[in-house]
Design a protein around this motif. Sequence first.
Motif, PDB file in Angstrom:
ATOM      1  N   ASN A  71       0.955  -1.297   0.180  1.00 19.18           N
ATOM      2  CA  ASN A  71      -0.048  -0.155  -0.001  1.00 19.18           C
ATOM      3  C   ASN A  71       0.812   1.243   0.010  1.00 19.18           C
ATOM      4  O   ASN A  71       0.372   2.420   0.018  1.00 19.18           O
ATOM      5  CB  ASN A  71      -0.981  -0.026   1.310  1.00 19.18           C
ATOM      6  N   PHE A  72       2.023   1.193  -0.043  1.00 24.40           N
ATOM      7  CA  PHE A  72       3.137   2.300   0.187  1.00 24.40           C
ATOM      8  C   PHE A  72       3.783   2.348  -1.220  1.00 24.40           C
ATOM      9  O   PHE A  72       4.032   1.034  -1.812  1.00 24.40           O
ATOM     10  CB  PHE A  72       4.059   2.266   1.163  1.00 24.40           C
ATOM     11  N   THR A  73       4.307   3.518  -1.629  1.00 24.70           N
ATOM     12  CA  THR A  73       5.103   3.769  -2.490  1.00 24.70           C
ATOM     13  C   THR A  73       6.594   4.228  -1.978  1.00 24.70           C
ATOM     14  O   THR A  73       6.502   5.032  -1.046  1.00 24.70           O
ATOM     15  CB  THR A  73       4.748   4.485  -3.951  1.00 24.70           C
ATOM     16  N   PHE A  74       7.726   4.055  -2.674  1.00 30.81           N
ATOM     17  CA  PHE A  74       9.030   4.657  -2.078  1.00 30.81           C
ATOM     18  C   PHE A  74       8.775   6.268  -2.569  1.00 30.81           C
ATOM     19  O   PHE A  74       9.696   6.675  -3.623  1.00 30.81           O
ATOM     20  CB  PHE A  74      10.179   4.054  -2.726  1.00 30.81           C
ATOM     21  N   ASN A  75       8.024   7.131  -2.045  1.00 33.12           N
ATOM     22  CA  ASN A  75       7.958   8.740  -2.299  1.00 33.12           C
ATOM     23  C   ASN A  75       8.794   9.344  -1.508  1.00 33.12           C
ATOM     24  O   ASN A  75       9.419   8.929  -0.430  1.00 33.12           O
ATOM     25  CB  ASN A  75       6.242   8.868  -2.526  1.00 33.12           C
ATOM     26  N   PRO A  76       8.739  10.528  -1.636  1.00 31.80           N
ATOM     27  CA  PRO A  76       9.462  11.450  -0.704  1.00 31.80           C
ATOM     28  C   PRO A  76       8.944  11.493   0.566  1.00 31.80           C
ATOM     29  O   PRO A  76       9.950  11.535   1.480  1.00 31.80           O
ATOM     30  CB  PRO A  76       9.385  13.012  -1.443  1.00 31.80           C
ATOM     31  N   PRO A  77       7.814  11.542   0.995  1.00 31.51           N
ATOM     32  CA  PRO A  77       7.525  11.338   2.634  1.00 31.51           C
ATOM     33  C   PRO A  77       8.039  10.190   3.002  1.00 31.51           C
ATOM     34  O   PRO A  77       8.408  10.120   4.166  1.00 31.51           O
ATOM     35  CB  PRO A  77       6.014  11.272   2.375  1.00 31.51           C
ATOM     36  N   LEU A  78       7.898   8.917   2.398  1.00 31.16           N
ATOM     37  CA  LEU A  78       8.325   7.651   2.934  1.00 31.16           C
ATOM     38  C   LEU A  78       9.877   7.727   3.086  1.00 31.16           C
ATOM     39  O   LEU A  78      10.444   7.328   4.117  1.00 31.16           O
ATOM     40  CB  LEU A  78       8.068   6.493   2.217  1.00 31.16           C
ATOM     41  N   PHE A  79      10.555   8.377   2.232  1.00 25.27           N
ATOM     42  CA  PHE A  79      11.997   8.769   2.032  1.00 25.27           C
ATOM     43  C   PHE A  79      12.419   9.502   3.420  1.00 25.27           C
ATOM     44  O   PHE A  79      13.358   9.071   4.298  1.00 25.27           O
ATOM     45  CB  PHE A  79      12.666   9.462   0.851  1.00 25.27           C
ATOM     46  N   SER A  80      11.634  10.299   3.494  1.00 29.71           N
ATOM     47  CA  SER A  80      11.940  11.506   4.880  1.00 29.71           C
ATOM     48  C   SER A  80      11.660  10.674   6.064  1.00 29.71           C
ATOM     49  O   SER A  80      12.499  10.987   7.254  1.00 29.71           O
ATOM     50  CB  SER A  80      11.152  12.783   4.869  1.00 29.71           C
ATOM     51  N   PHE A  81      10.467   9.995   6.291  1.00 31.43           N
ATOM     52  CA  PHE A  81      10.365   9.162   7.483  1.00 31.43           C
ATOM     53  C   PHE A  81      11.345   7.895   7.535  1.00 31.43           C
ATOM     54  O   PHE A  81      11.734   7.861   8.650  1.00 31.43           O
ATOM     55  CB  PHE A  81       8.959   8.415   7.379  1.00 31.43           C
ATOM     56  N   VAL A  82      11.757   7.455   6.686  1.00 32.38           N
ATOM     57  CA  VAL A  82      12.720   6.167   7.044  1.00 32.38           C
ATOM     58  C   VAL A  82      13.923   6.909   7.439  1.00 32.38           C
ATOM     59  O   VAL A  82      14.802   6.409   8.081  1.00 32.38           O
ATOM     60  CB  VAL A  82      12.798   5.446   5.644  1.00 32.38           C
ATOM     61  N   LEU A  83      14.337   7.933   6.815  1.00 28.86           N
ATOM     62  CA  LEU A  83      15.667   8.497   6.831  1.00 28.86           C
ATOM     63  C   LEU A  83      15.754   9.221   8.319  1.00 28.86           C
ATOM     64  O   LEU A  83      16.816   8.924   9.101  1.00 28.86           O
ATOM     65  CB  LEU A  83      15.988   9.596   6.059  1.00 28.86           C
ATOM     66  N   ALA A  84      14.539   9.684   8.960  1.00 25.85           N
ATOM     67  CA  ALA A  84      14.425  10.340  10.013  1.00 25.85           C
ATOM     68  C   ALA A  84      14.654   9.014  11.235  1.00 25.85           C
ATOM     69  O   ALA A  84      15.257   8.929  12.148  1.00 25.85           O
ATOM     70  CB  ALA A  84      13.141  10.894  10.526  1.00 25.85           C
ATOM     71  N   ALA A  85      13.843   7.875  10.935  1.00 24.70           N
ATOM     72  CA  ALA A  85      14.258   6.869  11.716  1.00 24.70           C
ATOM     73  C   ALA A  85      15.437   6.322  11.747  1.00 24.70           C
ATOM     74  O   ALA A  85      16.066   5.949  13.118  1.00 24.70           O
ATOM     75  CB  ALA A  85      13.035   5.795  11.196  1.00 24.70           C
ATOM     76  N   MET A  86      16.071   6.141  10.805  1.00 24.08           N
ATOM     77  CA  MET A  86      17.479   5.532  10.831  1.00 24.08           C
ATOM     78  C   MET A  86      18.458   6.678  11.357  1.00 24.08           C
ATOM     79  O   MET A  86      19.534   6.288  12.001  1.00 24.08           O
ATOM     80  CB  MET A  86      18.005   5.309   9.058  1.00 24.08           C
TER      81      MET A  86
END
Length: 420
Positions: A316-331
Motif C-alpha cells: 500500500n506504500f510507494t517509495f515516495n518523498p514522504p516515505l524517504f523522509s520518514f525512513v531517513l529520520a528513523a535511521m
Amino acid sequence: MNLLKKYTGWFVLGTLALYLISVTQLISVLLPTILAWSANIAMWHSLAPSAKRQVSWLMIIGSMALLFAGSQGTWMTWQQVFAVNIPMLAMFVAVSFLDLTNTADKSSELPTGFKAILNTALGVQILGAVINLSVILVFAERMKAPNKLSPVQQFVLTRSFASAAWWSPFFVATGIALTYAPGMQWQKTLIPGLVMGVVAVIFSTTEAFHRTKGDFKGYPIKRESLFIPVFLALSVILFHYIWPNISILVLICILAPCATILLISTNSRKDSLLKFVNHKLPQIGSQFALFLAAGIFSNGISAIILSYPELFNLDNFTFNPPLFSFVLAAMIIVGVIGVHPVISIAIASPMLLPLNPDPTQLGFLFLSAWAISAGSSGLTGLGLLMTSRYQIPTKVIVMNSLHYAVFMWVLCCIVNWPFL
C-alpha cells in the motif's frame, strides 16, 4: 589458533586478493569467505569488550532468526549468510593501504581563525574521503591541547569527516549502499552528495567560528597532502568511464593498493609493506567482526520478512518523498542512540526493496543515514573514538550535533526531490 594469530595480516590481505580473483569467476567466493572468517577468529582477542558484546548479540539474534525462519520453510544460502559483506571487507582492506601514504607534519604552528576552521573541515573531508578513519586521528593528535580535544574541534572533525560518505567512492558507506541498494548508480549521487558535503562543511565552520570567536586551532593543510586523494578519485572516475562494466567497488579494491605502492614515500617499499601487513592489518578486527556479524543479522531479518510477508507487506506504500523522509529520520534516530548505520541499513533494505524503489534514490537514503548519524552520534564508531581517546562525554557529542542532524535531514529531503 597460534598459527592464525601469526598470519592474521596475511589472512586479511588474502581476503582482498582472493575476492578480486573470485570476481573473475576463476575461483569460488567460498575461498575469500573462509579467509575472512579465519581472520575474524584470529583478531577476536583484540576486540574491546563492548565490540565483542555487540558482535555476539548480532550473531546470536541473526542465527536464531535464521533457524526460526528455516523451521518455517525459509532457508537462506550460505553465500547470503556468510559472504554478503565480503566485497565491503575487501574494499576496507584496500583502502587501509592508503595509511602508508599519510604522514603528519608536526613542525609548523597551528593556524587560527575562520580560514583555519574552513581548511580543517575541508581537509578532513577530502583526505578522509580517501584515507578514511586514520585521518581523524592524524588531525586530532596534531590539533589537541595538552589535555584533550575541545568539543568544537570534535564536531568540526567528525561532522566533516562523516559527510564524505555522501560522495566518496572510497568510503565504506558507498560499498554498503552499492550492496544493499542493488543497481545503484554512484555517479548519479555524486552531485547531490557533493552538495550535502559542502553544506555540512559550511554549517560546521560557521557554527565553530561563532562559538569560538575565531579562537580555534586548526590543522595545517598543505597542497601536497591533497594530491593522493584527488589523484585516486579522478582515477576511479576515469577507469569507470573507460570500463563501465567494472564496478566502482572493484576499481577501488584494485587502485588503492596499486596507487599506494607507486606513491609511497619510503626508503624501502618492501619493508614498509611487510610491516603494514604484519602489524597494521591485524588491527582492523572490529571492522571484520562487525561486517561479518551484520551479514548474519541482516539475512536473519530478511528470512523473517520472507517467512511472514503479510506482516511486512508494504504494497500500500510507494517509495515516495514522504516515505524517504520518514525512513531517513528513523535511521538517524537509531544511529544517534548507538545502532551502527550498517545495521539500520541491513534492516531497512529488505523491507524497502519489495517496493521497487529507484536504486539510486535508495542508495542516497543509505548514504544520508550513514553521513548524518555517524557525524552526530556519541555511541557509534566516530563518537566512541572521541569519547575513549579524547575524553569528550557522549552527551556533549550528541547535544552538540542534534540541531545539525535535524538541519541535514531537512536538506536531504529537499535535495532528494529535484536531484533523484
